[in-house]
Design an enzyme around this catalytic site. Sequence first.
Site, PDB file in Angstrom:
ATOM      1  CG  ASP A 187      -2.197  11.552   6.107  1.00 20.36           C
ATOM      2  OD1 ASP A 187      -2.125  12.177   7.180  1.00 20.36           O
ATOM      3  OD2 ASP A 187      -1.448  11.781   5.143  1.00 20.36           O
ATOM      4  CE  LYS A 230      -3.584  15.078   7.673  1.00 19.09           C
ATOM      5  NZ  LYS A 230      -2.770  15.369   6.480  1.00 19.09           N
ATOM      6  N   GLY A 269      -1.012   8.315  -2.416  1.00 21.74           N
ATOM      7  CA  GLY A 269      -0.634   6.904  -2.337  1.00 21.74           C
ATOM      8  C   GLY A 269       0.620   6.602  -1.540  1.00 21.74           C
TER       9      GLY A 269
END
Length: 239
Positions: free
Chosen positions: A154, A194, A87
């Site tokens: 991510d 990413k 988070g």
Amino acid sequence: MARDSSGGRPTGSKPTGRRATVRVKTARGRTTSSQRWLQRQLNDPYVAEAKKRGYRSRAAFKLLQLDDQFRFLKPGARVVDLGAAPGGWTQVAVERVKAGAKAGKGVGVVVGIDITPVEPVAGATVLAKDFYDEDAPAELTALLGGPADVVLSDMAAAATGETQVDHLRIMGLAEAAHDFARQILKPGGTFVAKVLRGGTERTLLDLLKKDFTKVRHVKPEASRADSAEMYVVGTGFRG
């Protein structure tokens, strides 16, 4: 650089203050590798700063630094966070787009998803769901309430220890995130994902250059120097 008000706590993208080096003593049953990991964690200024500010992971600073460079998390923006657990990125997005504030001009929306359940993040909605589920994109779109200004990814697969396998897995996730971004981003929008250095990220870069006016390959300062991790940032979605 600070851009929001958070009760007086630091809001920049780098650690504040100086800390003394912590030395980890050898303990029975602790392997050399685990001792090195613990030593690194205890002396990592981003780990300490994340705890100080209430961020759930040091990774929050990667997004802070990317946003300080490219300025895509603007007040009022609609943001999707793919691979949201635990988070940290969601927290940063909420702060910078003013999600969860009282209704009005400049109030953003943040929606996240992760196969791992995430403790609630004030101001955001996070689905405990596999992004590859057939109905996941539609649920995210509905919760967002309109086209996205930013899609963040991510996402990372569990490491196998095989460099090429791990590289291909994370590139597969980045490519899936790109496919989703193409469906939901509004013209002018931003995509961040990413990737791992290893060769095939060039394929993704070539695809992104068709969809975005500018594409950058970036390694934020908070990304550890010994990691192959990098981020692609596409701005100015052509629609």
